[in-house]
Design an enzyme around this catalytic site. Sequence first.
Site, PDB file in Angstrom:
ATOM      1  N   LEU A 134      -9.926  31.145  47.128  1.00 22.42           N
ATOM      2  CA  LEU A 134      -9.668  30.087  48.107  1.00 22.42           C
ATOM      3  C   LEU A 134     -10.644  30.202  49.278  1.00 22.42           C
ATOM      4  CD1 LEU A 134      -7.859  27.807  49.357  1.00 22.42           C
ATOM      5  CD2 LEU A 134      -6.416  29.606  50.301  1.00 22.42           C
ATOM      6  N   SER A 141      -8.969  30.856  57.461  1.00 21.78           N
ATOM      7  CA  SER A 141      -7.672  30.339  57.921  1.00 21.78           C
ATOM      8  C   SER A 141      -7.604  28.828  57.759  1.00 21.78           C
ATOM      9  CB  SER A 141      -7.465  30.694  59.404  1.00 21.78           C
ATOM     10  OG  SER A 141      -7.264  32.081  59.527  1.00 21.78           O
ATOM     11  N   GLN A 345      -1.351  60.082  65.264  1.00 19.42           N
ATOM     12  CA  GLN A 345      -1.079  60.780  66.528  1.00 19.42           C
ATOM     13  C   GLN A 345      -0.168  61.997  66.308  1.00 19.42           C
ATOM     14  OE1 GLN A 345      -2.696  59.751  69.121  1.00 19.42           O
ATOM     15  NE2 GLN A 345      -1.835  61.100  70.671  1.00 19.42           N
ATOM     16  N   GLU A 372      -4.252  36.910  52.961  1.00 17.93           N
ATOM     17  CA  GLU A 372      -3.098  36.056  52.576  1.00 17.93           C
ATOM     18  C   GLU A 372      -2.438  35.414  53.791  1.00 17.93           C
ATOM     19  OE1 GLU A 372      -0.884  36.791  49.174  1.00 17.93           O
ATOM     20  OE2 GLU A 372      -2.514  37.856  48.173  1.00 17.93           O
TER      21      GLU A 372
HETATM   22  N1  CAA Z   1       4.138  24.360  50.381  1.00 20.82           N
HETATM   23  C1  CAA Z   1       3.841  23.090  49.989  1.00 20.82           C
HETATM   24  N2  CAA Z   1       2.995  22.285  50.662  1.00 20.82           N
HETATM   25  C2  CAA Z   1       2.421  22.766  51.767  1.00 20.82           C
HETATM   26  C3  CAA Z   1       2.666  24.074  52.244  1.00 20.82           C
HETATM   27  C4  CAA Z   1       3.576  24.883  51.501  1.00 20.82           C
HETATM   28  N3  CAA Z   1       3.879  26.133  51.860  1.00 20.82           N
HETATM   29  N4  CAA Z   1       1.957  24.261  53.366  1.00 20.82           N
HETATM   30  C5  CAA Z   1       1.270  23.116  53.595  1.00 20.82           C
HETATM   31  N5  CAA Z   1       1.549  22.231  52.621  1.00 20.82           N
HETATM   32  C6  CAA Z   1       1.065  20.860  52.490  1.00 20.82           C
HETATM   33  C7  CAA Z   1       1.447  20.034  53.722  1.00 20.82           C
HETATM   34  O1  CAA Z   1       2.749  19.513  53.617  1.00 20.82           O
HETATM   35  C8  CAA Z   1       0.393  18.939  53.705  1.00 20.82           C
HETATM   36  O2  CAA Z   1       0.753  17.970  52.752  1.00 20.82           O
HETATM   37  P1  CAA Z   1       0.976  16.431  53.174  1.00 20.82           P
HETATM   38  O3  CAA Z   1      -0.369  15.984  53.674  1.00 20.82           O
HETATM   39  O4  CAA Z   1       1.404  15.782  51.905  1.00 20.82           O
HETATM   40  O5  CAA Z   1       2.013  16.443  54.254  1.00 20.82           O
HETATM   41  C9  CAA Z   1      -0.830  19.654  53.166  1.00 20.82           C
HETATM   42  O6  CAA Z   1      -0.361  20.808  52.464  1.00 20.82           O
HETATM   43  C10 CAA Z   1      -1.793  20.082  54.267  1.00 20.82           C
HETATM   44  O7  CAA Z   1      -1.065  20.985  55.084  1.00 20.82           O
HETATM   45  P2  CAA Z   1      -1.283  21.134  56.640  1.00 20.82           P
HETATM   46  O8  CAA Z   1      -1.461  19.781  57.276  1.00 20.82           O
HETATM   47  O9  CAA Z   1      -0.213  21.996  57.158  1.00 20.82           O
HETATM   48  O10 CAA Z   1      -2.703  21.873  56.676  1.00 20.82           O
HETATM   49  P3  CAA Z   1      -3.436  22.603  57.849  1.00 20.82           P
HETATM   50  O11 CAA Z   1      -4.884  22.272  57.762  1.00 20.82           O
HETATM   51  O12 CAA Z   1      -2.742  22.375  59.150  1.00 20.82           O
HETATM   52  O13 CAA Z   1      -3.346  24.156  57.410  1.00 20.82           O
HETATM   53  C11 CAA Z   1      -2.423  26.372  57.221  1.00 20.82           C
HETATM   54  C12 CAA Z   1      -2.187  24.862  57.307  1.00 20.82           C
HETATM   55  C13 CAA Z   1      -1.020  26.954  57.175  1.00 20.82           C
HETATM   56  C14 CAA Z   1      -3.182  26.930  58.410  1.00 20.82           C
HETATM   57  C15 CAA Z   1      -3.181  26.694  55.887  1.00 20.82           C
HETATM   58  O14 CAA Z   1      -4.512  26.200  55.930  1.00 20.82           O
HETATM   59  C16 CAA Z   1      -3.208  28.179  55.565  1.00 20.82           C
HETATM   60  O15 CAA Z   1      -2.243  28.724  55.059  1.00 20.82           O
HETATM   61  N6  CAA Z   1      -4.333  28.879  55.827  1.00 20.82           N
HETATM   62  C17 CAA Z   1      -4.497  30.287  55.454  1.00 20.82           C
HETATM   63  C18 CAA Z   1      -5.022  30.433  54.064  1.00 20.82           C
HETATM   64  C19 CAA Z   1      -4.746  31.785  53.474  1.00 20.82           C
HETATM   65  O16 CAA Z   1      -3.640  32.301  53.536  1.00 20.82           O
HETATM   66  N7  CAA Z   1      -5.765  32.369  52.847  1.00 20.82           N
HETATM   67  C20 CAA Z   1      -5.609  33.597  52.139  1.00 20.82           C
HETATM   68  C21 CAA Z   1      -6.642  33.697  51.079  1.00 20.82           C
HETATM   69  S1  CAA Z   1      -6.091  34.435  49.568  1.00 20.82           S
HETATM   70  C22 CAA Z   1      -6.119  36.102  49.825  1.00 20.82           C
HETATM   71  O17 CAA Z   1      -6.240  36.577  50.905  1.00 20.82           O
HETATM   72  C23 CAA Z   1      -5.890  36.912  48.599  1.00 20.82           C
HETATM   73  C24 CAA Z   1      -6.342  38.306  48.725  1.00 20.82           C
HETATM   74  O18 CAA Z   1      -7.490  38.605  48.659  1.00 20.82           O
HETATM   75  C25 CAA Z   1      -5.354  39.385  48.900  1.00 20.82           C
END
Ligand code: CAA
Length: 388
Positions: A134, A141, A345, A372
């Site tokens: 992703l 973020s 510590q 995550e």
């Molecule tokens: N379930 C279902 N739908 C969801 C949801 C959820 N939990 N969260 C958001 N959505 C949907 C929203 O409802 C929206 O849909 P609609 O347009 O139909 O209403 C759509 O997704 C867009 O959502 P937002 O408007 O909330 O989007 P945003 O741009 O404001 O972003 C955020 C929200 C929470 C910041 C998100 O971008 C996010 O979680 N970012 C972090 C990403 C992340 O966790 N990355 C980790 C990478 S993987 C990793 O780390 C693995 C590893 O190596 C260990």
Amino acid sequence: MPKRKTTTIMNFQFTEEQLAVQMAAREFAQKECLPGVIERDEKQQFPAEQIKKLGELGFLGMMVDPKYGGGGMDTVSYVLAMEEISKIDASVSVAMSVNNSLVCWGLETFGTEEQKQKYLTKLATGEWIGAFCLSEPEAGSDATSQRTTAIDKGDHYVLNGTKNWITNGNSCSVYLVIAQTDAAKGSKGINAFIVEKNTPGVVVGAKENKLGIRGSDTHSILFNDVIVPKENRIGEDGFGFKFAMKTLAGGRIGIASQALGIASGAYELALAYSKQRKAFGKEISNHQAIQFKLADMATEIEAARLLCLKSAWEKDNHLDYTLSGSMAKVFASEVAMRTTVEAVQVHGGYGFVKEYHVERLMRDAKITQIYEGTSEVNRIVISRTILK
Ligand code: CAA
């Protein structure tokens, strides 16, 4: 006075099966992960043997239906196993978490029957491991700002772009890739794809030289005109962002449990050390300065454990676990940082050298506040939910 009701729903006792899983994970961590953990960390060596054995134990597809080769266990068991393995080696447990929570769960929940037969059966048994792509150089973020493109060409898509910080990046056999198909549609123009690692145009980029979880295999992955058959898209057209969010909601339970394990591993080491080390004529566990540190660690760890288990219980009972998963992740990762710093510590000068393990746990703890969903992103999820 009304008669007090008893409840059968709130139950703090684990089942025999859950306890057996916890014990098996503890034994595996002690026997298979502890030997060589310091060297693997120093050399940034992927724990390939440990991951292979984890697969043989059924821990790489713990919650997958046995008909696809999984363990058919519940999420509570997964939390218990993640805690035990993370006490000893968080580089092993992150591979386990990504494969279970992001890759297997995502495929089992949203994949087609053909996708499950072709990919899940291999991923759940550990024959293959998977990675989740992703994050990008400019979309961590802010995950909707995907620059990787997947252009629809009728019966296939063409993928171009770069993914960053991919766990299992080189050791996996298959990637779940999130990419933008139609930028005009924003998050609704994003899709998720299954991409086999040996597909022409897939290039494994540089390995990251990290502060912690140094045994984990973290790479950038480049997609250069990669042809992906249409049947490898997960879900309906435009479902990719929701797929990522829903999958990460469960992933956060896994990483919260990893943070819990790192904290409880450091606490157990500090507790044992405090009973051996003497200063001012008595074991340091007799000094209140140390007792209070241990008391705070134990209290916070217990609270983190309860948050992880509550979220797992909600998932097992088909309730919405998004809020509790984010709460568990924020809290447990912050407890992991505080506890590991204090464990160093308590060890004094010994804590600063590698043989005592706590400095590694302190370095490993930091990433749990970042991947995550950073603590800040998870606070966004929590505040949006409570302010709704
Ligand atoms: N379930 C279902 N739908 C969801 C949801 C959820 N939990 N969260 C958001 N959505 C949907 C929203 O409802 C929206 O849909 P609609 O347009 O139909 O209403 C759509 O997704 C867009 O959502 P937002 O408007 O909330 O989007 P945003 O741009 O404001 O972003 C955020 C929200 C929470 C910041 C998100 O971008 C996010 O979680 N970012 C972090 C990403 C992340 O966790 N990355 C980790 C990478 S993987 C990793 O780390 C693995 C590893 O190596 C260990």
